[in-house]
Motif scaffolding. Structure first.
Motif, PDB file in Angstrom:
ATOM      1  N   ALA A 326       0.826  -1.209   0.000  1.00 23.18           N
ATOM      2  CA  ALA A 326       0.000   0.000   0.000  1.00 23.18           C
ATOM      3  C   ALA A 326       0.856   1.253   0.000  1.00 23.18           C
ATOM      4  N   GLN A 330      -2.929   5.505   1.089  1.00 19.42           N
ATOM      5  CA  GLN A 330      -3.878   4.422   1.313  1.00 19.42           C
ATOM      6  C   GLN A 330      -3.904   3.975   2.771  1.00 19.42           C
ATOM      7  N   ALA A 334      -7.700   3.781   4.388  1.00 20.24           N
ATOM      8  CA  ALA A 334      -8.255   2.485   4.773  1.00 20.24           C
ATOM      9  C   ALA A 334      -9.160   2.595   5.994  1.00 20.24           C
ATOM     10  N   ILE A 382      -7.281  -3.015  -0.608  1.00 22.49           N
ATOM     11  CA  ILE A 382      -7.866  -1.948   0.202  1.00 22.49           C
ATOM     12  C   ILE A 382      -9.383  -1.931   0.096  1.00 22.49           C
TER      13      ILE A 382
END
Length: 516
Positions: A326, A330, A334, A382
Motif C-alpha cells: 500500500a 492508502q 483504509a 484496500i
C-alpha cells in the motif's frame, strides 16, 4: 439597509458573553475540543509507521555507506588527497571529490529510491509493530494515569479551568509533533497529548452531564459531542495521509495547531477559565464508584470495544504495507469507512439507544465489533477492508453512544449527581483500550501474526457482550429513583427500562415502576 445596520451593530464578543450560559454553546465547545483531540489522535496513524520505517531505512543506508568494507578482488582501494580534497581509486583511473562520495543525510527522511511501493525489508517492517504500538499506546497510558486525578479536581474547582488547561497542553503537543524528527521526541509529544486529552475529555463530559440533567436530553447531547470525536477520527487518518504524501509531515500538525487556537479563544470568551466554580455538593469518592459493578460493566464495554480499533491502528498499516504494498495515502484512507460509520452510529444511537434500551444497543454493538474485526484479515486489497472497517466503526459508535450516557445515569440513580469522577472512569476505560490495544497488539502481531491478533480480540468482544444484559434494569436508591421518575414525568420522557413504559405529566402508574 436595515439588515446592514443590524450587521454593523452586531458585536460577536458581546453576543458570546451574553450567550455564555447557553447549553448549546457549551455543547459546541465540547464538540470542538473532542474533534481536535481526536484529529491529533488519529492524524498520526498513517504517518508514524511509514515515517519511522523511513527513518530506520535511511539510518541503515547511511551506516552501510560509511561502514568500512573488506577488500576484495572486485573492490577498489581509495586514496584520499589532502591537497585538493579528492579521492583516487587505485583500481580505476578516476578521481572524484569526497563530497560526491558522502551519503546524503536523512534530513528529508525520504525513503531510498525503490521501483515499487513494497518495503525493502519485510522483517524490519514486522519489527516496527512494537515500536509503533508503544508510541501509540503512550498517549493512552499517560491519560490513564492522569484521569484519576483530573476527575476529583473537577469536583473541587469546576470544569472550566481543566478543559482550558487541556487545550494549552494539546497545543504544545501539536507543535512538538510538527517539528520532532526522532522517536524519542515523538514519544514525548504523544505522551504529553495524553495529559491534555484527560483534562479535555473528563471536564467536557462532566460539564455536559451537569447542564443536561434529563436522561434523554443528556444522551442526545453526549451523542452530538461524540459526533465531534467521530468527526476527528473520520478526518484524521485521510487528512494525515494525504498531507504527508503530498506536502510533508509538518503541515497537518501546523493546521491542527491553528484550529486549536480558535478553540482556545472560544473557551476564553464563553467559559471564563480564570474563575473557580466548585460543585455545590460533594461527589461520591472515586474508589466507591470503581467498586460499583454496573459502572464496571459499562466501563468494560467501552474498554473492549475501543481496544479493537486500538489494536488495528498500529498493525493494519504495517499489514497493508507487507501484504498489499500500500502507498502512504492508502494507509489512512483504509480507516475512512470506520470513521464514517462511527460518525453515523453515534448520531443515530445517541437518541435511538434511549428508546430501544442502551443495554441492548451495547450488546449488539459488541457482537458486531467482534465479527467485523475477525473478518479484517480476509481482505486481499484496500477495497476488501471497506465492509469490515465499516462494521467496526458503526458498532463502536453504538457502544460509545450507549455507555457514555449510562455512566451519568448510573451516578444519578445510585450515587451523588456529581459527574467528574464517573467520566474519569469512562475515560480510563477508553484509554485502557487504546493503551493495551496498541502495546499488546503490536507484540502479538509480531509473535503469532496479524490474523490471529484480530481473531483473539474479536472473540473477547463477543464473550463480553452478554454482560451488558445486567445494565437492563440496574437497582438504585429509592429516593434517587423517586427524583428521577419525577423528572422523567415532568419532561415527558421515556423510562430507562426497555419495557417501553411512558410517563406523562403526573399520570404515572405504579405498575410501570421497573426500578424496584
Amino acid at each position: 439597509m436595515g439588515g446592514l445596520d443590524a450587521l454593523r451593530q452586531f458585536n460577536l464578543v458581546k453576543w458570546l458573553r451574553e450567550e455564555r450560559q447557553s447549553r448549546k454553546l457549551i455543547l459546541f465547545i465540547v464538540f470542538v475540543a473532542l474533534l481536535l483531540d481526536n484529529m491529533l489522535l488519529t492524524v498520526v496513524v498513517p504517518i508514524i509507521p511509514s515515517y519511522l520505517y523511513t527513518l530506520d531505512e535511511s539510518t541503515d543506508v547511511l551506516k552501510n555507506n560509511t561502514a568500512p568494507k573488506q577488500d576484495s578482488p572486485a573492490s577498489f582501494q581509495s586514496i584520499v588527497s589532502l591537497y585538493d580534497n579528492t579521492v583516487r581509486l587505485s583500481g580505476f583511473n578516476t578521481t572524484a571529490r569526497t563530497t560526491d562520495l558522502v551519503p546524503p543525510t536523512p534530513t528529508g527522511t525520504q525513503l531510498p529510491p525503490n521501483s515499487t511501493d513494497c518495503p525493502r525489508s519485510t522483517n524490519k517492517l514486522i519489527n516496527e509493530n512494537v515500536k509503533v504500538g508503544m508510541l501509540f499506546a503512550s498517549k493512552a497510558t499517560v491519560q490513564l494515569i492522569t484521569n484519576p486525578f483530573v476527575g476529583p479536581i473537577t469536583n473541587r474547582i469546576g470544569y472550566q479551568l481543566p478543559i482550558f488547561a487541556g487545550f494549552c497542553i494539546m497545543f504544545i503537543s501539536t507543535i512538538m509533533f510538527a517539528f520532532s524528527s526522532s522517536y524519542a521526541l515523538l514519544f514525548l509529544a504523544r505522551s504529553l497529548q495524553g495529559v491534555g486529552s484527560s483534562c479535555s475529555s473528563v471536564a467536557g463530559m462532566g460539564m455536559l452531564a451537569s447542564v443536561y440533567t434529563d436522561d434523554e436530553e443528556r444522551g442526545h447531547a453526549i451523542g452530538i459531542a461524540l459526533g465531534g470525536l467521530a468527526l476527528g477520527v473520520l478526518v484524521g487518518p485521510p487528512f494525515g495521509s494525504v498531507m504527508y504524501e503530498f506536502v510533508g509531515k509538518t503541515a497537518p500538525f501546523l493546521i491542527l495547531a491553528f484550529l486549536a487556537m480558535f478553540d482556545g479563544a472560544l473557551q476564553l470568551f464563553i467559559l471564563q477559565p480564570t474563575k473557580v466554580t466548585p460543585e455545590s455538593q460533594k461527589g461520591t469518592p472515586l474508589l466507591t464508584l470503581m467498586k460499583d459493578p454496573y459502572i464496571l460493566i459499562a466501563a468494560g464495554a467501552i474498554c473492549f470495544g475501543n481496544m479493537a480499533i486500538g489494536m488495528m491502528e498500529p498493525t493494519v498499516p504495517i499489514w497493508m504495507m507487507e501484504t498489499m504494498c500500500a502507498r502512504k495515502w492508502q494507509l489512512g484512507v483504509a480507516f475512512l469507512p470506520a470513521s464514517i460509520s462511527y460518525l453515523i452510529g453515534t448520531n443515530i444511537f445517541g437518541t435511538f439507544a434511549h428508546k430501544m434500551g442502551r443495554w441492548l444497543c451495547a450488546l449488539i454493538g459488541m457482537v458486531v465489533v467482534g465479527i467485523s474485526v475477525i473478518c479484517v484479515p480476509f481482505a486481499r486489497d484496500i477495497y476488501g477492508l471497506i465492509l469490515p472497517n465499516f462494521g467496526v466503526g458503526f458498532a463502536i459508535g453504538m457502544v460509545d453512544s450507549s455507555m457514555m450516557p449510562i455512566m451519568g445515569y448510573l451516578v444519578d440513580l445510585r450515587h451523588v449527581s456529581v459527574y467528574g469522577s464517573v467520566y474519569a472512569i469512562a475515560d480510563v476505560a477508553f484509554c485502557l483500550g487504546f493503551a493495551l490495544g496498541p502495546s499488546i497488539g503490536g507484540s502479538i502481531a509480531e509473535s503469532i501474526g496479524f490474523p490471529w491478533l484480530m481473531t483473539i480480540i474479536g472473540i473477547v468482544d463477543i464473550i463480553f457482550a452478554p454482560l451488558c444484559i445486567f445494565l437492563r434494569n440496574p437497582p438504585g436508591q429509592e429516593e434517587k429513583i423517586a427524583i428521577l421518575m419525577d423528572t422523567n414525568c415532568s419532561m415527558k420522557t421515556r423510562s430507562y427500562s426497555t419495557q417501553g413504559a411512558y410517563y406523562q405529566g403526573e399520570d404515572m402508574d405504579p405498575e410501570y415502576d421497573d426500578y424496584d
